[in-house]
Design a protein around this motif. Structure first.
Motif, PDB file in Angstrom:
ATOM      1  N   GLY A  60     -33.020 -25.561 -37.285  1.00  0.00           N
ATOM      2  CA  GLY A  60     -33.629 -25.232 -39.003  1.00  0.00           C
ATOM      3  C   GLY A  60     -35.076 -24.574 -39.435  1.00  0.00           C
ATOM      4  N   VAL A  61     -35.496 -24.180 -38.049  1.00  0.00           N
ATOM      5  CA  VAL A  61     -36.751 -24.162 -37.853  1.00  0.00           C
ATOM      6  C   VAL A  61     -37.257 -21.763 -38.531  1.00  0.00           C
ATOM      7  CG1 VAL A  61     -38.357 -25.519 -36.496  1.00  0.00           C
ATOM      8  CG2 VAL A  61     -36.984 -23.179 -35.780  1.00  0.00           C
ATOM      9  N   GLY A  62     -35.813 -21.358 -38.872  1.00  0.00           N
ATOM     10  CA  GLY A  62     -35.997 -20.338 -39.684  1.00  0.00           C
ATOM     11  C   GLY A  62     -35.762 -19.350 -37.786  1.00  0.00           C
ATOM     12  N   LYS A  63     -35.274 -19.782 -37.294  1.00  0.00           N
ATOM     13  CA  LYS A  63     -34.159 -18.733 -36.120  1.00  0.00           C
ATOM     14  C   LYS A  63     -34.101 -17.520 -36.174  1.00  0.00           C
ATOM     15  CE  LYS A  63     -33.421 -22.088 -33.367  1.00  0.00           C
ATOM     16  NZ  LYS A  63     -33.810 -23.014 -33.917  1.00  0.00           N
ATOM     17  N   THR A  64     -33.090 -17.949 -36.616  1.00  0.00           N
ATOM     18  CA  THR A  64     -31.832 -16.821 -37.409  1.00  0.00           C
ATOM     19  C   THR A  64     -32.627 -15.951 -37.939  1.00  0.00           C
ATOM     20  OG1 THR A  64     -30.296 -17.978 -37.019  1.00  0.00           O
ATOM     21  CG2 THR A  64     -29.885 -16.762 -38.748  1.00  0.00           C
ATOM     22  N   THR A  65     -32.923 -16.454 -39.000  1.00  0.00           N
ATOM     23  CA  THR A  65     -33.716 -16.069 -39.877  1.00  0.00           C
ATOM     24  C   THR A  65     -34.971 -14.567 -39.997  1.00  0.00           C
ATOM     25  OG1 THR A  65     -33.457 -17.547 -42.286  1.00  0.00           O
ATOM     26  CG2 THR A  65     -35.084 -15.981 -42.695  1.00  0.00           C
ATOM     27  N   LEU A  66     -35.375 -14.776 -38.934  1.00  0.00           N
ATOM     28  CA  LEU A  66     -36.859 -14.085 -38.417  1.00  0.00           C
ATOM     29  C   LEU A  66     -35.915 -13.210 -37.412  1.00  0.00           C
ATOM     30  CD1 LEU A  66     -40.011 -13.614 -37.188  1.00  0.00           C
ATOM     31  CD2 LEU A  66     -38.473 -15.192 -34.722  1.00  0.00           C
ATOM     32  N   VAL A  67     -34.775 -12.925 -36.688  1.00  0.00           N
ATOM     33  CA  VAL A  67     -34.015 -12.019 -35.916  1.00  0.00           C
ATOM     34  C   VAL A  67     -33.959 -11.017 -37.811  1.00  0.00           C
ATOM     35  CG1 VAL A  67     -34.202 -13.245 -33.841  1.00  0.00           C
ATOM     36  CG2 VAL A  67     -32.506 -13.519 -35.217  1.00  0.00           C
ATOM     37  N   LEU A  68     -32.568 -12.031 -38.504  1.00  0.00           N
ATOM     38  CA  LEU A  68     -32.370 -10.660 -39.340  1.00  0.00           C
ATOM     39  C   LEU A  68     -33.281 -10.330 -39.762  1.00  0.00           C
ATOM     40  CD1 LEU A  68     -29.291 -13.360 -40.813  1.00  0.00           C
ATOM     41  CD2 LEU A  68     -29.073 -11.370 -39.843  1.00  0.00           C
ATOM     42  N   GLN A  69     -35.004 -10.805 -40.370  1.00  0.00           N
ATOM     43  CA  GLN A  69     -35.380 -10.897 -41.031  1.00  0.00           C
ATOM     44  C   GLN A  69     -36.054  -8.901 -40.149  1.00  0.00           C
ATOM     45  OE1 GLN A  69     -38.713 -13.515 -41.355  1.00  0.00           O
ATOM     46  NE2 GLN A  69     -37.816 -13.563 -44.351  1.00  0.00           N
ATOM     47  N   VAL A  91     -28.168  -9.039 -30.861  1.00  0.00           N
ATOM     48  CA  VAL A  91     -28.836 -10.635 -31.305  1.00  0.00           C
ATOM     49  C   VAL A  91     -27.393 -11.482 -30.843  1.00  0.00           C
ATOM     50  CG1 VAL A  91     -29.509 -11.574 -33.084  1.00  0.00           C
ATOM     51  CG2 VAL A  91     -30.475  -9.149 -32.962  1.00  0.00           C
ATOM     52  N   LEU A  92     -27.989 -11.855 -30.195  1.00  0.00           N
ATOM     53  CA  LEU A  92     -26.920 -13.071 -29.801  1.00  0.00           C
ATOM     54  C   LEU A  92     -27.794 -15.060 -30.588  1.00  0.00           C
ATOM     55  CD1 LEU A  92     -25.878 -11.976 -26.511  1.00  0.00           C
ATOM     56  CD2 LEU A  92     -24.013 -12.088 -28.155  1.00  0.00           C
ATOM     57  N   ASP A  93     -26.771 -14.850 -31.933  1.00  0.00           N
ATOM     58  CA  ASP A  93     -27.403 -16.415 -32.123  1.00  0.00           C
ATOM     59  C   ASP A  93     -26.847 -18.012 -31.311  1.00  0.00           C
ATOM     60  OD1 ASP A  93     -29.846 -17.592 -33.837  1.00  0.00           O
ATOM     61  OD2 ASP A  93     -27.705 -17.825 -35.956  1.00  0.00           O
ATOM     62  N   GLU A  94     -27.472 -18.886 -31.554  1.00  0.00           N
ATOM     63  CA  GLU A  94     -27.107 -19.895 -31.102  1.00  0.00           C
ATOM     64  C   GLU A  94     -26.036 -19.707 -29.997  1.00  0.00           C
ATOM     65  OE1 GLU A  94     -27.037 -23.052 -33.193  1.00  0.00           O
ATOM     66  OE2 GLU A  94     -27.132 -22.262 -34.923  1.00  0.00           O
ATOM     67  N   VAL A  95     -27.042 -19.893 -28.913  1.00  0.00           N
ATOM     68  CA  VAL A  95     -26.348 -18.814 -26.819  1.00  0.00           C
ATOM     69  C   VAL A  95     -26.141 -20.860 -27.106  1.00  0.00           C
ATOM     70  CG1 VAL A  95     -26.814 -17.083 -26.840  1.00  0.00           C
ATOM     71  CG2 VAL A  95     -28.894 -19.131 -26.388  1.00  0.00           C
ATOM     72  N   HIS A  96     -26.480 -21.541 -27.036  1.00  0.00           N
ATOM     73  CA  HIS A  96     -26.419 -22.886 -26.015  1.00  0.00           C
ATOM     74  C   HIS A  96     -24.533 -23.144 -26.748  1.00  0.00           C
ATOM     75  CE1 HIS A  96     -27.769 -23.720 -30.167  1.00  0.00           C
ATOM     76  NE2 HIS A  96     -27.183 -25.177 -30.201  1.00  0.00           N
ATOM     77  N   LYS A  97     -24.548 -23.178 -27.898  1.00  0.00           N
ATOM     78  CA  LYS A  97     -22.620 -22.857 -28.093  1.00  0.00           C
ATOM     79  C   LYS A  97     -22.115 -22.735 -27.319  1.00  0.00           C
ATOM     80  CE  LYS A  97     -24.359 -25.074 -32.554  1.00  0.00           C
ATOM     81  NZ  LYS A  97     -23.590 -25.762 -33.597  1.00  0.00           N
ATOM     82  N   TYR A  98     -21.603 -21.722 -26.585  1.00  0.00           N
ATOM     83  CA  TYR A  98     -20.907 -21.065 -25.772  1.00  0.00           C
ATOM     84  C   TYR A  98     -21.250 -20.882 -24.254  1.00  0.00           C
ATOM     85  CZ  TYR A  98     -18.514 -16.734 -24.300  1.00  0.00           C
ATOM     86  OH  TYR A  98     -17.976 -15.479 -23.119  1.00  0.00           O
ATOM     87  N   PRO A  99     -19.756 -21.244 -24.102  1.00  0.00           N
ATOM     88  CA  PRO A  99     -20.644 -21.575 -22.052  1.00  0.00           C
ATOM     89  C   PRO A  99     -20.539 -20.488 -21.294  1.00  0.00           C
ATOM     90  CG  PRO A  99     -17.810 -21.815 -23.168  1.00  0.00           C
ATOM     91  CD  PRO A  99     -18.496 -21.523 -24.363  1.00  0.00           C
ATOM     92  N   ALA A 100     -21.422 -20.750 -20.565  1.00  0.00           N
ATOM     93  CA  ALA A 100     -21.473 -19.768 -19.599  1.00  0.00           C
ATOM     94  C   ALA A 100     -22.409 -18.458 -19.886  1.00  0.00           C
ATOM     95  CB  ALA A 100     -20.353 -19.219 -18.279  1.00  0.00           C
ATOM     96  N   TRP A 101     -23.274 -18.929 -21.177  1.00  0.00           N
ATOM     97  CA  TRP A 101     -23.887 -17.829 -21.207  1.00  0.00           C
ATOM     98  C   TRP A 101     -25.001 -17.548 -21.133  1.00  0.00           C
ATOM     99  CZ3 TRP A 101     -28.984 -18.481 -21.702  1.00  0.00           C
ATOM    100  CH2 TRP A 101     -29.591 -19.596 -21.841  1.00  0.00           C
ATOM    101  N   SER A 102     -25.318 -18.054 -20.328  1.00  0.00           N
ATOM    102  CA  SER A 102     -26.743 -17.451 -19.878  1.00  0.00           C
ATOM    103  C   SER A 102     -25.850 -15.907 -18.443  1.00  0.00           C
ATOM    104  CB  SER A 102     -27.329 -18.438 -18.296  1.00  0.00           C
ATOM    105  OG  SER A 102     -26.770 -19.407 -17.774  1.00  0.00           O
ATOM    106  N   ARG A 103     -24.981 -16.937 -17.547  1.00  0.00           N
ATOM    107  CA  ARG A 103     -24.498 -15.882 -16.705  1.00  0.00           C
ATOM    108  C   ARG A 103     -23.979 -14.955 -17.291  1.00  0.00           C
ATOM    109  NH1 ARG A 103     -20.802 -19.399 -14.367  1.00  0.00           N
ATOM    110  NH2 ARG A 103     -19.543 -18.521 -15.461  1.00  0.00           N
ATOM    111  N   GLU A 104     -23.731 -14.905 -18.801  1.00  0.00           N
ATOM    112  CA  GLU A 104     -23.419 -13.445 -19.104  1.00  0.00           C
ATOM    113  C   GLU A 104     -24.481 -12.602 -19.833  1.00  0.00           C
ATOM    114  OE1 GLU A 104     -19.434 -13.399 -21.628  1.00  0.00           O
ATOM    115  OE2 GLU A 104     -19.040 -15.924 -20.952  1.00  0.00           O
TER     116      GLU A 104
END
Length: 141
Positions: free
Chosen positions: A41-50, A94-107
């Motif tokens: 809720g701090v505005g990460k998504t809004t920041l990258v969309l802007q 731009v990949l939002d919410e990476v922590h919701k995706y398994p194995a995100w760091s390896r990919e």
């Protein structure tokens, strides 16, 4: 992937540039791999969309925003997305919410290593998961 482009364009249309956090001017947007973390809720998504709206709105399909908690990723991988996106001339993913995706760091590491033409920006709110990710992104991001 076409569906993700449609959703991205819809999000851009709804993104206002009226108020922008000062952080938008301090991020080194030219880096190939950028990670933006913070509480929900701090505005990460809004920041990258802007950022995308200001820099790439009129650039056709050279940029793409995708939220990794979208159902599309239940049958597709981030690596597949990067491959398809690169083949159609994509430049900024731009990949939002990476922590919701398994194995995100390896990919992400694979994308960084094998798709040097792509700039990747990722956001996540689960700082512990990001810091303890399986692949070493410390020298890259």
């Amino acid at each position: 992937m076409e569906h993700l482009f449609e959703l991205y364009q819809k999000l851009l249309r709804g993104t206002s540039l009226d108020f922008q956090r000062s952080l938008i001017h301090t991020i080194q947007w030219n880096n190939r791999l950028i990670g933006i973390t913070g509480a929900r809720g701090v505005g990460k998504t809004t920041l990258v969309l802007q950022y995308l709206k200001k820099e790439f709105e009129s650039s056709g399909n050279t940029a793409l925003f995708a939220s990794l908690d979208h159902i599309w990723f239940s049958t597709h991988s981030v690596l597949d997305l990067a491959d398809q996106f690169s083949k159609v001339g994509g430049k900024v993913l731009v990949l939002d919410e990476v922590h919701k995706y398994p194995a995100w760091s390896r990919e992400l590491k694979n994308i960084y290593d094998f798709y040097p033409e792509l700039k990747v920006i990722f956001t996540g709110s689960s700082l512990l998961e990001i810091l303890n990710s399986g692949a070493d992104l410390s020298r890259r991001a």
